[in-house]
Design a protein around this motif. Structure first.
Motif, PDB file in Angstrom:
ATOM      1  N   TYR A  22      -9.208  22.053  18.499  1.00 18.63           N
ATOM      2  CA  TYR A  22      -8.347  23.244  18.460  1.00 18.63           C
ATOM      3  C   TYR A  22      -9.149  24.466  17.994  1.00 18.63           C
ATOM      4  O   TYR A  22      -9.022  25.561  18.536  1.00 18.63           O
ATOM      5  CB  TYR A  22      -7.177  22.944  17.528  1.00 18.63           C
ATOM      6  CG  TYR A  22      -6.151  24.029  17.413  1.00 18.63           C
ATOM      7  CD1 TYR A  22      -5.321  24.337  18.476  1.00 18.63           C
ATOM      8  CD2 TYR A  22      -5.995  24.733  16.231  1.00 18.63           C
ATOM      9  CE1 TYR A  22      -4.360  25.326  18.358  1.00 18.63           C
ATOM     10  CE2 TYR A  22      -5.038  25.717  16.104  1.00 18.63           C
ATOM     11  CZ  TYR A  22      -4.224  26.012  17.175  1.00 18.63           C
ATOM     12  OH  TYR A  22      -3.285  26.991  17.049  1.00 18.63           O
ATOM     13  N   ASN A  56       0.262  30.249  20.931  1.00 20.00           N
ATOM     14  CA  ASN A  56       0.807  29.509  19.787  1.00 20.00           C
ATOM     15  C   ASN A  56       0.517  30.261  18.480  1.00 20.00           C
ATOM     16  O   ASN A  56       1.399  30.478  17.650  1.00 20.00           O
ATOM     17  CB  ASN A  56       0.148  28.120  19.777  1.00 20.00           C
ATOM     18  CG  ASN A  56       0.570  27.265  18.617  1.00 20.00           C
ATOM     19  OD1 ASN A  56       1.716  26.879  18.510  1.00 20.00           O
ATOM     20  ND2 ASN A  56      -0.366  26.975  17.718  1.00 20.00           N
ATOM     21  N   ARG A  57      -0.725  30.702  18.324  1.00 20.85           N
ATOM     22  CA  ARG A  57      -1.105  31.440  17.099  1.00 20.85           C
ATOM     23  C   ARG A  57      -0.354  32.766  17.017  1.00 20.85           C
ATOM     24  O   ARG A  57       0.077  33.188  15.943  1.00 20.85           O
ATOM     25  CB  ARG A  57      -2.620  31.736  17.090  1.00 20.85           C
ATOM     26  CG  ARG A  57      -3.499  30.544  16.960  1.00 20.85           C
ATOM     27  CD  ARG A  57      -3.500  29.956  15.583  1.00 20.85           C
ATOM     28  NE  ARG A  57      -4.142  30.749  14.568  1.00 20.85           N
ATOM     29  CZ  ARG A  57      -4.348  30.319  13.324  1.00 20.85           C
ATOM     30  NH1 ARG A  57      -3.955  29.103  12.961  1.00 20.85           N
ATOM     31  NH2 ARG A  57      -4.922  31.085  12.433  1.00 20.85           N
ATOM     32  N   MET A  60       3.062  32.191  15.881  1.00 26.89           N
ATOM     33  CA  MET A  60       3.076  31.870  14.447  1.00 26.89           C
ATOM     34  C   MET A  60       3.023  33.154  13.597  1.00 26.89           C
ATOM     35  O   MET A  60       3.778  33.306  12.640  1.00 26.89           O
ATOM     36  CB  MET A  60       1.866  30.978  14.145  1.00 26.89           C
ATOM     37  CG  MET A  60       1.782  30.492  12.738  1.00 26.89           C
ATOM     38  SD  MET A  60       0.197  29.649  12.477  1.00 26.89           S
ATOM     39  CE  MET A  60      -0.852  31.059  12.173  1.00 26.89           C
ATOM     40  N   ASP A  77       2.964  25.382   5.087  1.00 23.82           N
ATOM     41  CA  ASP A  77       2.420  25.266   6.439  1.00 23.82           C
ATOM     42  C   ASP A  77       1.788  23.887   6.594  1.00 23.82           C
ATOM     43  O   ASP A  77       0.675  23.649   6.108  1.00 23.82           O
ATOM     44  CB  ASP A  77       1.383  26.387   6.636  1.00 23.82           C
ATOM     45  CG  ASP A  77       0.783  26.386   8.029  1.00 23.82           C
ATOM     46  OD1 ASP A  77       1.194  25.568   8.870  1.00 23.82           O
ATOM     47  OD2 ASP A  77      -0.121  27.220   8.271  1.00 23.82           O
ATOM     48  N   GLY A  79       0.132  20.868   8.640  1.00 27.27           N
ATOM     49  CA  GLY A  79      -0.679  20.769   9.864  1.00 27.27           C
ATOM     50  C   GLY A  79      -1.293  22.119  10.132  1.00 27.27           C
ATOM     51  O   GLY A  79      -1.289  22.625  11.248  1.00 27.27           O
ATOM     52  N   SER A  80      -1.834  22.712   9.052  1.00 28.48           N
ATOM     53  CA  SER A  80      -2.283  24.113   9.110  1.00 28.48           C
ATOM     54  C   SER A  80      -3.594  24.271   9.867  1.00 28.48           C
ATOM     55  O   SER A  80      -3.893  25.343  10.366  1.00 28.48           O
ATOM     56  CB  SER A  80      -2.419  24.669   7.698  1.00 28.48           C
ATOM     57  OG  SER A  80      -3.094  23.747   6.866  1.00 28.48           O
ATOM     58  N   GLY A  81      -4.410  23.216   9.933  1.00 29.90           N
ATOM     59  CA  GLY A  81      -5.635  23.276  10.727  1.00 29.90           C
ATOM     60  C   GLY A  81      -6.781  23.972  10.025  1.00 29.90           C
ATOM     61  O   GLY A  81      -6.723  24.305   8.834  1.00 29.90           O
ATOM     62  N   ASP A 105      -2.870  19.650   5.301  1.00 28.36           N
ATOM     63  CA  ASP A 105      -3.448  18.998   6.479  1.00 28.36           C
ATOM     64  C   ASP A 105      -4.029  17.665   6.036  1.00 28.36           C
ATOM     65  O   ASP A 105      -4.386  17.500   4.876  1.00 28.36           O
ATOM     66  CB  ASP A 105      -4.530  19.868   7.126  1.00 28.36           C
ATOM     67  CG  ASP A 105      -4.651  19.604   8.621  1.00 28.36           C
ATOM     68  OD1 ASP A 105      -4.239  20.469   9.431  1.00 28.36           O
ATOM     69  OD2 ASP A 105      -5.159  18.520   9.000  1.00 28.36           O
ATOM     70  N   ALA A 129      -2.807  16.080   2.568  1.00 23.94           N
ATOM     71  CA  ALA A 129      -1.683  15.138   2.597  1.00 23.94           C
ATOM     72  C   ALA A 129      -1.217  14.945   4.038  1.00 23.94           C
ATOM     73  O   ALA A 129      -1.603  15.698   4.937  1.00 23.94           O
ATOM     74  CB  ALA A 129      -0.527  15.643   1.738  1.00 23.94           C
ATOM     75  N   ASP A 130      -0.373  13.942   4.196  1.00 17.58           N
ATOM     76  CA  ASP A 130       0.130  13.576   5.515  1.00 17.58           C
ATOM     77  C   ASP A 130       1.588  14.008   5.650  1.00 17.58           C
ATOM     78  O   ASP A 130       2.394  13.744   4.746  1.00 17.58           O
ATOM     79  CB  ASP A 130       0.021  12.045   5.660  1.00 17.58           C
ATOM     80  CG  ASP A 130       0.145  11.604   7.104  1.00 17.58           C
ATOM     81  OD1 ASP A 130       1.100  12.051   7.788  1.00 17.58           O
ATOM     82  OD2 ASP A 130      -0.710  10.827   7.544  1.00 17.58           O
ATOM     83  N   LEU A 131       1.904  14.611   6.773  1.00 16.05           N
ATOM     84  CA  LEU A 131       3.300  14.991   7.056  1.00 16.05           C
ATOM     85  C   LEU A 131       4.249  13.804   6.900  1.00 16.05           C
ATOM     86  O   LEU A 131       5.414  13.968   6.508  1.00 16.05           O
ATOM     87  CB  LEU A 131       3.366  15.523   8.502  1.00 16.05           C
ATOM     88  CG  LEU A 131       4.745  15.627   9.152  1.00 16.05           C
ATOM     89  CD1 LEU A 131       5.576  16.709   8.486  1.00 16.05           C
ATOM     90  CD2 LEU A 131       4.616  15.908  10.639  1.00 16.05           C
ATOM     91  N   LEU A 132       3.734  12.611   7.208  1.00 20.62           N
ATOM     92  CA  LEU A 132       4.598  11.427   7.178  1.00 20.62           C
ATOM     93  C   LEU A 132       4.867  10.944   5.759  1.00 20.62           C
ATOM     94  O   LEU A 132       5.596   9.980   5.564  1.00 20.62           O
ATOM     95  CB  LEU A 132       3.976  10.313   8.032  1.00 20.62           C
ATOM     96  CG  LEU A 132       3.855  10.693   9.514  1.00 20.62           C
ATOM     97  CD1 LEU A 132       3.073   9.656  10.284  1.00 20.62           C
ATOM     98  CD2 LEU A 132       5.241  10.898  10.133  1.00 20.62           C
ATOM     99  N   VAL A 158       3.699  23.957  13.058  1.00 22.81           N
ATOM    100  CA  VAL A 158       3.241  24.636  14.265  1.00 22.81           C
ATOM    101  C   VAL A 158       2.156  23.787  14.934  1.00 22.81           C
ATOM    102  O   VAL A 158       1.094  23.545  14.348  1.00 22.81           O
ATOM    103  CB  VAL A 158       2.717  26.051  13.913  1.00 22.81           C
ATOM    104  CG1 VAL A 158       2.229  26.762  15.161  1.00 22.81           C
ATOM    105  CG2 VAL A 158       3.822  26.863  13.242  1.00 22.81           C
ATOM    106  N   ALA A 159       2.460  23.310  16.121  1.00 19.53           N
ATOM    107  CA  ALA A 159       1.519  22.489  16.912  1.00 19.53           C
ATOM    108  C   ALA A 159       1.046  21.257  16.152  1.00 19.53           C
ATOM    109  O   ALA A 159      -0.115  20.896  16.211  1.00 19.53           O
ATOM    110  CB  ALA A 159       0.324  23.339  17.368  1.00 19.53           C
ATOM    111  N   ILE A 160       1.937  20.621  15.416  1.00 18.06           N
ATOM    112  CA  ILE A 160       1.591  19.361  14.731  1.00 18.06           C
ATOM    113  C   ILE A 160       2.461  18.207  15.222  1.00 18.06           C
ATOM    114  O   ILE A 160       1.961  17.102  15.426  1.00 18.06           O
ATOM    115  CB  ILE A 160       1.670  19.492  13.188  1.00 18.06           C
ATOM    116  CG1 ILE A 160       1.480  18.105  12.537  1.00 18.06           C
ATOM    117  CG2 ILE A 160       2.938  20.143  12.697  1.00 18.06           C
ATOM    118  CD1 ILE A 160       1.418  18.093  11.044  1.00 18.06           C
TER     119      ILE A 160
END
Ligand SMILES: C[S@@+](CC[C@H](N)C(=O)[O-])C[C@H]1O[C@@H](n2cnc3c(N)ncnc32)[C@H](O)[C@@H]1O
Length: 270
Positions: A22, A56-57, A60, A77, A79-81, A105, A129-132, A158-160
């Motif tokens: 990305y 996408n950006r 955002m 945020d 999955g901020s990348g 992220d 950390a993990d979103l899950l 966003v895009a995660i």
């Protein structure tokens, strides 16, 4: 292969990563030849990918400014990348000095580079950390220090979510994060979809296969499936729409068909 200072020892730099691919699409410099190769393979099927990422950006940033306009100045945020330019804290803090931002992220390069970029910024931080595992995010020292969960927060996904398979139940993770936020909070989301792509399925499918090959499957959901992430939220106008169509600053370039391979939306709780 030479390992640059920004690449933590823990990562295998011979395997492409979603965040570095990305970063390459966005014109960043935190990627390796393996990432660029995967990106170029996907672009053989969907040449418009960099443009989609930029749309996408751009969405955002508009959504962050919208949140600030509505009085929301705290951002989570997930999955901020890998930071490039026009990051959430820059947009938010330019619009509202003192705005608080916590990035999350699970990718070590994204976390390490965010730490470097945020050094000296008292009002922004990053969590590995993990979103899950929403509780890991919500109970992190960074969230506890920077976000007041009794006041509205804009949750950015966003895009995660298109990297999370149904088997891992992304809907429950999103609901758990949402439930922890005060009334008046927002969900800002984009998600890839085949719906609306004026491309033969084998072409778009070829790009999806590249992610399957690197064991990070890209899950294309329908608009209805994406809308379900907003359960409990009222949609902000104009609803869940192609990314360039969400409150554009200037009229979107309708002639670019590749810009329509995903949906963007913002919801708010009452
Ligand atoms: C395509 S990037 C999007 C970056 C940024 N949100 C944007 O839209 O510009 C997706 C990011 O989500 C992260 N990611 C994917 N699955 C994740 C998970 N389960 N938990 C945390 N981060 C995740 C990846 O590491 C990557 O950095």
């Amino acid at each position: 292969m030479e390992r640059p200072a920004w690449a933590p020892r823990s990562i295998d730099i011979s395997v492409p990563s979603v965040s570095r691919i990305y970063d390459y699409y966005l014109g960043g410099s935190h990627n390796f030849e393996v990432d660029r190769e995967a990106a170029r393979r996907a672009m053989e099927f969907m040449p418009g990918l960099p443009k989609i990422m930029q749309a996408n950006r751009a969405f955002m940033r508009r959504a962050v400014r919208y949140a600030v306009d509505q009085g929301v100045t705290q951002f989570l945020d997930v999955g901020s990348g890998i930071p490039t330019f026009g990051n959430v804290h820059e947009v938010a803090q330019a619009a509202a000095p003192g705005a608080r931002v916590v990035y999350v992220d699970h990718d070590p390069v994204a976390v390490a580079h965010s730490q470097a970029v945020l050094e000296g910024n008292e009002d922004a931080d990053v969590v590995a950390a993990d979103l899950l595992k929403p509780q890991d995010i919500l109970t992190s020292p960074q969230v506890e220090r920077l976000l007041d969960l009794n006041r509205p927060v804009a949750l950015l996904l966003v895009a995660i979510l298109h990297f999370v398979e149904d088997a891992d139940d992304p809907y429950t993770a999103v609901a758990q994060l949402s439930d922890a936020l005060a009334p008046g909070s927002m969900l800002v989301l984009t998600h890839a979809s085949y719906e609306g792509i004026p491309l033969p399925p084998e072409r778009a499918g070829g790009a999806v296969d590249v992610y399957k090959d690197i064991r990070n499957p890209l899950i294309m959901r329908s608009r209805d499936e994406i809308a379900r992430f907003f359960e409990g939220y009222d949609m902000v106008e104009p609803g869940l729409v192609p990314m360039p169509h969400w409150r554009p600053d200037t009229a979107p370039e309708d002639e670019d068909p590749y810009a329509f391979s995903g949906f963007a939306g913002v919801g708010r709780t009452a």
